[in-house]
Motif scaffolding. Sequence first.
Motif, PDB file in Angstrom:
ATOM      1  N   ALA A 139     -41.661  -3.761 -31.817  1.00  0.00           N
ATOM      2  CA  ALA A 139     -42.737  -3.028 -31.135  1.00  0.00           C
ATOM      3  C   ALA A 139     -43.555  -2.216 -32.130  1.00  0.00           C
ATOM      4  N   LEU A 140     -42.875  -1.559 -33.078  1.00  0.00           N
ATOM      5  CA  LEU A 140     -43.593  -0.775 -34.086  1.00  0.00           C
ATOM      6  C   LEU A 140     -44.481  -1.657 -34.956  1.00  0.00           C
ATOM      7  N   LEU A 165     -49.684  -3.897 -36.742  1.00  0.00           N
ATOM      8  CA  LEU A 165     -50.561  -5.044 -37.013  1.00  0.00           C
ATOM      9  C   LEU A 165     -51.814  -5.003 -36.151  1.00  0.00           C
ATOM     10  N   PHE A 166     -51.644  -4.699 -34.872  1.00  0.00           N
ATOM     11  CA  PHE A 166     -52.789  -4.644 -33.967  1.00  0.00           C
ATOM     12  C   PHE A 166     -53.765  -3.539 -34.391  1.00  0.00           C
ATOM     13  N   LEU A 167     -53.246  -2.359 -34.693  1.00  0.00           N
ATOM     14  CA  LEU A 167     -54.119  -1.271 -35.114  1.00  0.00           C
ATOM     15  C   LEU A 167     -54.792  -1.571 -36.450  1.00  0.00           C
ATOM     16  N   ALA A 168     -54.105  -2.276 -37.330  1.00  0.00           N
ATOM     17  CA  ALA A 168     -54.727  -2.676 -38.592  1.00  0.00           C
ATOM     18  C   ALA A 168     -55.891  -3.625 -38.335  1.00  0.00           C
ATOM     19  N   LEU A 214     -52.652 -12.242 -32.074  1.00  0.00           N
ATOM     20  CA  LEU A 214     -51.643 -12.655 -33.055  1.00  0.00           C
ATOM     21  C   LEU A 214     -50.512 -11.639 -33.241  1.00  0.00           C
ATOM     22  N   PRO A 215     -50.804 -10.339 -33.325  1.00  0.00           N
ATOM     23  CA  PRO A 215     -49.683  -9.399 -33.446  1.00  0.00           C
ATOM     24  C   PRO A 215     -48.739  -9.458 -32.245  1.00  0.00           C
ATOM     25  N   ILE A 219     -49.520 -15.216 -40.832  1.00  0.00           N
ATOM     26  CA  ILE A 219     -50.933 -15.364 -40.466  1.00  0.00           C
ATOM     27  C   ILE A 219     -51.581 -13.993 -40.295  1.00  0.00           C
ATOM     28  N   CYS A 220     -50.870 -13.065 -39.658  1.00  0.00           N
ATOM     29  CA  CYS A 220     -51.403 -11.700 -39.502  1.00  0.00           C
ATOM     30  C   CYS A 220     -51.663 -11.064 -40.863  1.00  0.00           C
TER      31      CYS A 220
END
Length: 184
Positions: free
Chosen positions: A85-86, A91-94, A120-121, A165-166
């Motif tokens: 989850a972290l 990744l999403f916030l990046a 993707l995240p 990929i991320c």
Amino acid sequence: MKAGSGIPLWIVALLAALCLAVLAWTTFGFVVPFKHETGQAVLDTYFAGYDEAAVFHMQKLLDENETATRLLRAMYFGPELIFPALLTALLFLAFVKLGPAGAWFGRSEHPLAAKAVYLLPFLYGIADYGENIASLIAFGDSGSANLAAQMLPWMTRLKFASLAICFILIARLAILRWLSARRD
């Protein structure tokens, strides 16, 4: 989504620090002791992947070593409940912090396809949790252990592929942003 979207950099840094702390907890609290106890690495650490034979070998090893079984279960019910989850959030916030979806490929794209990159995240997170659940089932006394053992290598491959990929997309956008800042 607008570049940055008002997300403070300290939040991204805090998530990165939390990810590193939980990764250290996993490594030094479970992975290293497991290797010391059994002489074999936890399957979750096989970046290149593994096959069903490795899963069946691990099942046999865990059947013969109660301490290793307790370590592995504690890992899945401890840091492995938190880490996916972290890292998914990081990744999403990046992605959101680095730029809008259209900037990923340097051209205007179909809005739906461009926004799909932001999923993707979450694919990584689902794959990581799926791998953890499959491990618990495969290395337990469930009647579904054989099915989980067959799925486990594929879940691990999906996890590492989506994570790679991320990282590649984040690095690409960071480089593009850095080059465009130098040009200006």
